[in-house]
Design an enzyme around this catalytic site. Structure first.
Site, PDB file in Angstrom:
ATOM      1  N   SER A 328     -13.493  -5.691   0.309  1.00 51.39           N
ATOM      2  CA  SER A 328     -13.203  -4.295   0.692  1.00 51.39           C
ATOM      3  C   SER A 328     -14.500  -3.515   0.884  1.00 51.39           C
ATOM      4  O   SER A 328     -14.644  -2.732   1.833  1.00 51.39           O
ATOM      5  CB  SER A 328     -12.368  -3.613  -0.390  1.00 51.39           C
ATOM      6  OG  SER A 328     -11.126  -4.243  -0.513  1.00 51.39           O
ATOM      7  N   GLN A 475      -5.537   1.153   2.385  1.00 49.61           N
ATOM      8  CA  GLN A 475      -5.853   1.007   3.814  1.00 49.61           C
ATOM      9  C   GLN A 475      -5.369   2.227   4.596  1.00 49.61           C
ATOM     10  O   GLN A 475      -6.085   2.743   5.453  1.00 49.61           O
ATOM     11  CB  GLN A 475      -5.226  -0.274   4.360  1.00 49.61           C
ATOM     12  CG  GLN A 475      -5.858  -1.514   3.745  1.00 49.61           C
ATOM     13  CD  GLN A 475      -5.252  -2.815   4.235  1.00 49.61           C
ATOM     14  OE1 GLN A 475      -4.224  -2.817   4.910  1.00 49.61           O
ATOM     15  NE2 GLN A 475      -5.872  -3.922   3.871  1.00 49.61           N
ATOM     16  N   ASP A 621      -3.838  -7.489  -5.091  1.00 52.14           N
ATOM     17  CA  ASP A 621      -4.199  -8.761  -4.452  1.00 52.14           C
ATOM     18  C   ASP A 621      -4.245  -9.924  -5.446  1.00 52.14           C
ATOM     19  O   ASP A 621      -4.449 -11.065  -5.052  1.00 52.14           O
ATOM     20  CB  ASP A 621      -5.563  -8.626  -3.759  1.00 52.14           C
ATOM     21  CG  ASP A 621      -5.483  -7.633  -2.612  1.00 52.14           C
ATOM     22  OD1 ASP A 621      -4.369  -7.385  -2.108  1.00 52.14           O
ATOM     23  OD2 ASP A 621      -6.538  -7.087  -2.227  1.00 52.14           O
ATOM     24  N   ARG A 652       3.973 -12.712  -0.118  1.00 54.72           N
ATOM     25  CA  ARG A 652       3.363 -13.398  -1.271  1.00 54.72           C
ATOM     26  C   ARG A 652       4.355 -13.660  -2.404  1.00 54.72           C
ATOM     27  O   ARG A 652       4.136 -14.563  -3.219  1.00 54.72           O
ATOM     28  CB  ARG A 652       2.147 -12.605  -1.774  1.00 54.72           C
ATOM     29  CG  ARG A 652       0.959 -12.770  -0.838  1.00 54.72           C
ATOM     30  CD  ARG A 652      -0.284 -12.023  -1.283  1.00 54.72           C
ATOM     31  NE  ARG A 652      -1.397 -12.384  -0.402  1.00 54.72           N
ATOM     32  CZ  ARG A 652      -2.519 -11.674  -0.285  1.00 54.72           C
ATOM     33  NH1 ARG A 652      -2.680 -10.571  -0.982  1.00 54.72           N
ATOM     34  NH2 ARG A 652      -3.470 -12.082   0.528  1.00 54.72           N
TER      35      ARG A 652
HETATM   36  O1  SPQ Z   1      -7.452  -7.003   4.657  1.00 55.69           O
HETATM   37  P1  SPQ Z   1      -6.168  -7.589   4.191  1.00 55.69           P
HETATM   38  O2  SPQ Z   1      -5.817  -8.792   5.003  1.00 55.69           O
HETATM   39  O3  SPQ Z   1      -5.039  -6.610   4.155  1.00 55.69           O
HETATM   40  O4  SPQ Z   1      -6.450  -8.117   2.698  1.00 55.69           O
HETATM   41  C1  SPQ Z   1      -5.825  -7.952   1.420  1.00 55.69           C
HETATM   42  C2  SPQ Z   1      -6.214  -9.256   0.637  1.00 55.69           C
HETATM   43  O5  SPQ Z   1      -5.427  -9.804  -0.113  1.00 55.69           O
HETATM   44  O6  SPQ Z   1      -7.354  -9.668   0.790  1.00 55.69           O
HETATM   45  C3  SPQ Z   1      -4.312  -7.762   1.473  1.00 55.69           C
HETATM   46  F1  SPQ Z   1      -3.643  -8.712   1.899  1.00 55.69           F
HETATM   47  O7  SPQ Z   1      -6.416  -6.884   0.673  1.00 55.69           O
HETATM   48  C4  SPQ Z   1      -6.190  -5.495   0.929  1.00 55.69           C
HETATM   49  C5  SPQ Z   1      -5.433  -4.879  -0.229  1.00 55.69           C
HETATM   50  O8  SPQ Z   1      -4.208  -5.508  -0.469  1.00 55.69           O
HETATM   51  C6  SPQ Z   1      -7.543  -4.835   1.048  1.00 55.69           C
HETATM   52  C7  SPQ Z   1      -7.487  -3.346   0.935  1.00 55.69           C
HETATM   53  C8  SPQ Z   1      -8.653  -2.546   1.341  1.00 55.69           C
HETATM   54  O9  SPQ Z   1      -9.764  -3.089   1.444  1.00 55.69           O
HETATM   55  O10 SPQ Z   1      -8.469  -1.325   1.554  1.00 55.69           O
HETATM   56  C9  SPQ Z   1      -6.391  -2.697   0.417  1.00 55.69           C
HETATM   57  C10 SPQ Z   1      -5.162  -3.381  -0.017  1.00 55.69           C
HETATM   58  O11 SPQ Z   1      -4.184  -3.246   0.988  1.00 55.69           O
HETATM   59  P2  SPQ Z   1      -3.166  -1.997   1.001  1.00 55.69           P
HETATM   60  O12 SPQ Z   1      -2.139  -2.366   2.031  1.00 55.69           O
HETATM   61  O13 SPQ Z   1      -2.581  -1.938  -0.370  1.00 55.69           O
HETATM   62  O14 SPQ Z   1      -3.893  -0.798   1.364  1.00 55.69           O
END
Ligand code: SPQ
Length: 744
Positions: A328, A475, A621, A652
């Protein structure tokens, strides 16, 4: 299908050079052709071909050769094709299929129209991408095309029957058929083959005419040799190709000339940053070059091989080590570094496919980025308004973070952008970002149900919003914060539960004001980001696998160094501790606004718990790894409030429950979580074969299960681990997990 039982009765090959002869040699070796007749202007070549049994018959009369042939292969220089067609026109049987092997397709298509007519449907234009230093009939090699691309460029008029027959005849050589349009072929070849040949001829000629030429050639080193090897190719062949593909070659040459002129200025001005921009972009492109030829650069994952993990039962963990950088934070270091004024130095950057996808997109938007080299990246920021329109759509691989955060940023730019990803990313929901962005004034089109690709129209003025997030998502929050930097007025985002706050912290680190008031985050436009230094801590999400592994494997004792322990990410520590894990933090400090610590973990008998819902976003995660811990625990673990797990790289909940059941664990999925009955101190996982379902975290979780398994676990399809944890197998096996990667 052509085979030894269903041979091509008669093939005629016109032009007995390397390509035509190698093709018929492959057909003969496979015993797939009844009779081959050949023609060449050179009688010696015909005699040689017959003696070498490449052809059964030749004639000085080309019409004798093509008579009754089922397949006529024309492998003469491209400018001679029209003449050859005119000569044989009346001798071609009414069912004969014709094909060619030339490097230019447009002018051959024209020749076919001119001589045989616009409706002639039995000519299949082809071009094998194979060659050899050697040429002519004596170099014929039945293996020349094995695993090489054979480009066929069928036109509207081409009959399916003709295309099938020519494809089948090529498949016998071991070549891989690719179809494309005539125009596309000629454009690609002009850029990737014809232009380099022209440049090599030109450079050697310039240097050879130089008065100092003796010295130049005497002292020419590897670079000269590598760059100019192709200048010793056949002048006649290349003369014909440049004439045959004149329009496309000139287009490519004009583009190159303009870029070369720019590079001249850059060198004259000793502009180091621009030089690094050109060279680093070129290096990245060269590193992907085979994929670029197929227009798949940056589109495929870096390894296209199928990798399975074989994890043998037992083992204990020991040692002190550091897992790779936080994903992140790595994403955000590139994004904010690019938007900053000045040069940002990043260390500890995660060289995983996801963060590299983000890095590549900013390069595509004109940002000069050096590295990564052993985790060091230098980002030459262009300021909030300095991004340029990328030449193609932005490809974000597997990375949800890249696509969602970039949506906010792209919605505010003055150029149009399309963003796409791999199969997994293209199934993930994007309306969670697109809807609030639309209410800010953005124009975003998506595939049905808000899935990627996303097409964002540039030049739309954005207005700040006050938005209550319907789900806890860092995100979505970060996406809107980034859009808010450009929106008129105030943008406030209110989250239902705390989620990772790296964007807010890093913006502050870059000197951009962000107001955080409990669950409320507010930004206003008009500020600027000033370049800084970023030390990316080790990723707690990657550390989680080792935290669970050391907890469940007897007699384990490890220390994970410099792990990010941002309070919005420590759910894994809190949950494992609540399950009875033995975890100690030491060496706690803050680096660049992010807290870090060394984490020591020793084996412990875990117990099942009801996971507190307030911990879910803080460990979002880590649940695949926590499910493994739960299976080893004494008693039942219940997870609720985690429906977000169903829309990650995979579902998941489903993926873990399916795999656990295969390994003999009593686990069921619920709408928003799972119930896992642990087997406790005396129990173990069964061995078996589980799917990663193309999700890195699922792959790594089932690998560590082997520590408590009674037989090997095969985890299928684990190349995706490279998205977040390059070097996982090496690190895991180095500290005591019996895992190896096997290529299928
Ligand atoms: O980037 P991506 O594919 O969404 O990656 C994941 C992971 O497990 O590596 C989720 F599948 O991490 C996200 C995390 O779940 C990374 C993230 C961020 O860097 O802001 C936030 C989380 O997602 P979300 O949907 O809860 O905002």
């Amino acid at each position: 299908m052509i085979s030894s039982n269903s041979k091509l009765p008669k093939v005629a090959v016109l032009g007995l050079g390397l390509i035509g002869c190698s093709w018929v040699k492959a057909l003969k070796t496979a015993n797939c052709v009844g009779y081959v007749s050949g023609f060449d202007r050179n009688v010696d070549s015909m005699e040689y071909a017959q003696q070498a049994e490449l052809i059964d018959h030749y004639s000085l009369n080309i019409n004798d050769v093509v008579k009754n042939a089922d397949l006529i292969i024309i492998s003469v220089p491209i400018l001679a094709v029209a003449d050859v067609l005119a000569q044989i026109k009346d001798s071609i049987s009414s069912s004969a299929i014709l094909t060619d092997v030339g490097s230019v397709k447009g002018n051959i298509a024209k020749a076919v129209t001119q001589v045989l007519g616009a409706d002639f449907d039995r000519f299949v234009l082809g071009h094998p991408i194979a060659g050899s230093e050697r040429s002519g009939v004596t170099a014929a090699d039945e293996n020349l095309f094995k695993n090489h691309k054979i480009i066929l460029t069928p036109e509207k008029r081409t009959s399916a029957k003709a295309l099938d027959l020519v494809s089948d005849a090529w498949k016998i050589t071991g070549g891989k058929i690719e179809l494309m349009t005539v125009q596309h072929h000629d454009e690609i070849l002009a850029a990737t083959s014809h232009l380099p040949h022209l440049l090599a001829y030109s450079l050697v000629d310039t240097l050879a005419n130089d008065q100092e030429n003796n010295d130049i050639f005497n002292y020419a080193a590897g670079g000269f040799r590598d760059f100019t090897r192709i200048a010793s190719s056949s002048p006649i062949m290349w003369r014909d190709i440049f004439i045959g593909n004149k329009d496309e070659v000139l287009k490519a040459l004009d583009l190159f000339t303009a870029d070369l002129q720019k590079l001249r200025e850059i060198v004259a001005n000793e502009d180091k940053t621009q030089m690094m921009g050109t060279f680093t972009r070129a290096k990245a492109a060269r590193d992907h070059f085979t994929k670029i030829l197929a227009r798949r650069a940056y589109v495929d994952s870096m390894t296209s091989q199928i990798v399975n993990y074989v994890a043998k039962p037992g083992g204990k963990l020991s040692g002190e080590f550091r897992v790779p950088g936080d994903k992140s934070i790595s994403h955000r270091s590139i994004m904010l570094g690019s938007l900053a004024e000045g040069t940002t130095e990043v260390s500890g950057f995660l060289e995983g496919e996801d963060s590299l996808a983000t890095l590549q997109t900013f390069r595509d938007m004109g940002v000069v980025i050096e590295g990564p080299h052993r985790g060091r990246v230098t980002v030459h920021g262009v300021g909030l308004h300095g991004l340029k329109m990328p030449p193609n759509s932005l490809y974000l691989g597997n990375s949800g973070t890249s696509m969602r955060l970039l949506s906010g940023l792209m919605a505010a730019q003055n150029f149009d952008v399309e963003m796409t990803g791999d199969d997994s990313l293209n199934k993930r929901p994007m309306n969670r970002v697109a809807d609030p962005l639309r209410s800010m004034g953005a124009i975003i089109n998506s595939a049905p149900n808000g899935r990627p690709p996303l097409k964002i129209t540039g030049g739309q003025p954005l207005k700040g919003i006050h938005y209550e997030l319907p789900m806890a998502s860092a995100q979505v929050k970060s996406c809107l914060i980034l859009a808010g930097l450009y929106a008129e007025g105030e943008t406030t985002v209110i989250e239902p539960a705390p989620t990772r706050d790296h964007t807010e912290r890093m913006l502050k680190g870059f000197g951009y004001p962000v107001e955080v008031d409990g669950p409320k985050v507010t930004v206003r436009p008009g500020g600027k980001l000033t370049a800084t230094e970023i030390d990316v801590p080790a990723d707690i999400s990657s550390a989680a696998f080792f935290m669970v592994a050391a907890s469940i494997a007897k007699d384990s004792d490890i220390t994970l160094q410099h792990v990010g322990i941002n309070p919005t990410r420590v759910g894994i520590i809190n949950i494992l501790r609540a399950m009875g894990a033995n975890i100690e933090l030491s060496n706690e400090k803050e680096v660049g606004g992010e807290p870090v610590a060394d984490i020591r973990i020793r084996s412990a008998q875990l117990k099942g718990i009801q996971i507190p819902e307030d911990q879910v976003p803080l460990a979002i995660d880590e649940f695949p790894a926590i499910f493994i811990a739960a299976a080893c625990a004494e008693g039942t673990t219940v997870l609720t409030g985690a429906e977000e797990l169903r829309v990650k790289e995979s579902d998941r909940i489903q993926a873990m429950v399916d795999g656990l059941q295969i390994l003999g664990v009593d686990a069921v999925g619920t709408e928003d979580g799972a119930i896992i009955k642990g087997f406790g101190a005396q129990g173990s996982f069964n061995g078996g074969e589980v799917e990663s379902v193309d999700d890195h975290r699922i792959a790594m979780s089932f690998t560590i299960a082997s520590l408590r398994a009674n037989a090997p676990i095969l985890v299928k399809d684990c190349a995706n681990v490279a998205t977040s944890f390059p070097g996982f197998v090496e690190l895991a096996s180095g500290c005591g997990i019996n895992v190896s990667a096997e290529i299928e």
